[in-house]
Scaffold this motif. Structure first.
Motif, short mmCIF file in Angstrom:
data_model
loop_
_atom_site.label_atom_id
_atom_site.label_comp_id
_atom_site.label_asym_id
_atom_site.label_seq_id
_atom_site.Cartn_x
_atom_site.Cartn_y
_atom_site.Cartn_z
N GLN A 135 0.82 -1.21 0.00
CA GLN A 135 0.00 0.00 0.00
C GLN A 135 0.85 1.26 0.00
O GLN A 135 0.51 2.25 -0.65
N ASP A 136 1.96 1.24 0.73
CA ASP A 136 2.77 2.45 0.89
C ASP A 136 3.66 2.75 -0.30
O ASP A 136 3.96 3.91 -0.59
N ALA A 137 4.11 1.71 -1.00
CA ALA A 137 5.10 1.90 -2.06
C ALA A 137 4.49 2.55 -3.30
O ALA A 137 3.37 2.24 -3.69
N ASP A 138 5.26 3.45 -3.91
CA ASP A 138 4.87 4.02 -5.20
C ASP A 138 5.24 3.07 -6.33
O ASP A 138 4.62 3.08 -7.39
N GLY A 139 6.28 2.29 -6.11
CA GLY A 139 6.70 1.32 -7.11
C GLY A 139 7.24 0.08 -6.44
O GLY A 139 7.86 0.16 -5.38
N ILE A 140 6.97 -1.08 -7.02
CA ILE A 140 7.47 -2.35 -6.49
C ILE A 140 8.09 -3.16 -7.62
O ILE A 140 7.46 -3.38 -8.65
N LEU A 141 9.34 -3.57 -7.43
CA LEU A 141 10.05 -4.39 -8.39
C LEU A 141 10.47 -5.70 -7.73
O LEU A 141 10.97 -5.69 -6.60
N PHE A 142 10.24 -6.80 -8.41
CA PHE A 142 10.66 -8.11 -7.93
C PHE A 142 11.77 -8.65 -8.82
O PHE A 142 11.69 -8.52 -10.05
N LEU A 143 12.77 -9.28 -8.20
CA LEU A 143 13.86 -9.93 -8.94
C LEU A 143 13.70 -11.44 -8.86
O LEU A 143 13.38 -11.98 -7.79
N HIS A 144 13.94 -12.08 -9.98
CA HIS A 144 13.84 -13.55 -10.03
C HIS A 144 14.93 -14.07 -10.95
O HIS A 144 15.17 -13.51 -12.02
N ARG A 145 15.62 -15.13 -10.49
CA ARG A 145 16.66 -15.75 -11.31
C ARG A 145 16.15 -17.10 -11.80
O ARG A 145 16.13 -18.07 -11.03
N PRO A 146 15.72 -17.20 -13.05
CA PRO A 146 15.22 -18.48 -13.58
C PRO A 146 16.30 -19.56 -13.54
O PRO A 146 17.48 -19.29 -13.77
N ASP A 147 15.86 -20.78 -13.25
CA ASP A 147 16.80 -21.90 -13.19
C ASP A 147 17.11 -22.47 -14.57
O ASP A 147 18.14 -23.13 -14.76
N GLY A 148 16.21 -22.27 -15.53
CA GLY A 148 16.43 -22.83 -16.85
C GLY A 148 15.59 -22.14 -17.88
O GLY A 148 14.74 -21.30 -17.56
N PRO A 149 15.79 -22.46 -19.16
CA PRO A 149 15.08 -21.78 -20.24
C PRO A 149 13.58 -22.05 -20.23
O PRO A 149 12.82 -21.32 -20.87
N GLY A 150 13.13 -23.06 -19.49
CA GLY A 150 11.70 -23.36 -19.45
C GLY A 150 10.93 -22.49 -18.48
O GLY A 150 9.69 -22.54 -18.47
N ASP A 151 11.61 -21.69 -17.69
CA ASP A 151 10.93 -20.79 -16.75
C ASP A 151 10.07 -19.80 -17.52
O ASP A 151 10.50 -19.24 -18.54
N ARG A 152 8.87 -19.57 -17.04
CA ARG A 152 7.93 -18.70 -17.75
C ARG A 152 8.39 -17.23 -17.78
O ARG A 152 7.87 -16.44 -18.57
N SER A 153 9.37 -16.87 -16.93
CA SER A 153 9.88 -15.49 -16.91
C SER A 153 10.94 -15.24 -17.98
O SER A 153 11.36 -14.09 -18.16
#
Length: 207
Positions: A135-153
């Motif tokens: 609620q308080d944040a103006d912006g939210i960024l998430f970091l994710h490190r995919p394990d392999g090429p099949g990751d949907r990200s």
């Protein structure tokens, strides 16, 4: 050490272990000179959000504060007492927002996510301990490190190069802009060089 690795281009592990060649020392010396000239101040002794606010006020009054980075939000304590952890974290979140508004500065707060986010892109529901952060944040960024090429990200155009990135020492990263009051949301992909602490954009040739 991370900043020195980034500025000098030297391997971070070599810096930590001291395994530097004769030719590395001039580069390290130049990096230390450059880093020493930057307007950076580290507040390692601050543990409570009230103390952080006082320090921020002094720095702002001295004209020495534009951006405040908190690493990380859930570690900050408060002089107030709360029976529930989520209430404490919510109080800290609101206090950081008040600092940003009162001092007219940017506040970047790193935050933990729940264990349920392990192995996948986190969501705002997994911000650890409190919904107040969302609620308080103006912006939210998430970091994710995919394990392999099949990751949907993983971007479809990058799947065929995923293993090559890893073989060249890069970590493929996905960054989800989950909230942004003044702009668009969505996911972007970058390459991270852990040896030198550098994020780089991915050059793609699209038809």
């Amino acid at each position: 050490q991370r900043l020195l690795a980034r500025i000098s281009g030297l391997d971070g592990m070599a810096l930590r272990t001291g395994r530097l060649s004769d030719g590395d020392w001039p580069r390290l010396d130049d990096a230390m000179t450059e880093l020493g000239a930057l307007p950076l101040k580290f507040l390692f002794g601050v543990s409570a959000v009230e103390d952080l606010r006082a320090q921020a006020r002094r720095l702002k009054a001295a004209g020495a504060l534009d951006v405040l980075v908190v690493d990380y939000l859930q570690l900050l304590q408060t002089a107030q007492r709360f029976q529930e952890e989520y209430l404490r974290v919510g109080h800290v979140s609101k206090a950081l927002k008040a600092i940003a508004l009162d001092l007219h500065i940017v506040v970047i707060a790193l935050a933990q996510v729940g264990r349920s986010a392990q192995g996948k892109m986190p969501t705002m529901a997994e911000l650890r301990s409190s919904g107040e952060i969302e609620q308080d944040a103006d912006g939210i960024l998430f970091l994710h490190r995919p394990d392999g090429p099949g990751d949907r990200s993983v971007d479809p155009d990058d799947k065929q190069f995923f293993e090559a990135y890893a073989q060249n020492g890069y970590q493929y990263m996905a960054i989800d802009v989950a909230k942004q009051r003044q702009g668009q949301t969505g996911t972007i992909n970058l390459l991270f060089d852990p040896a030198h602490m550098i994020y780089s954009s991915i050059e793609r040739k699209r038809r």
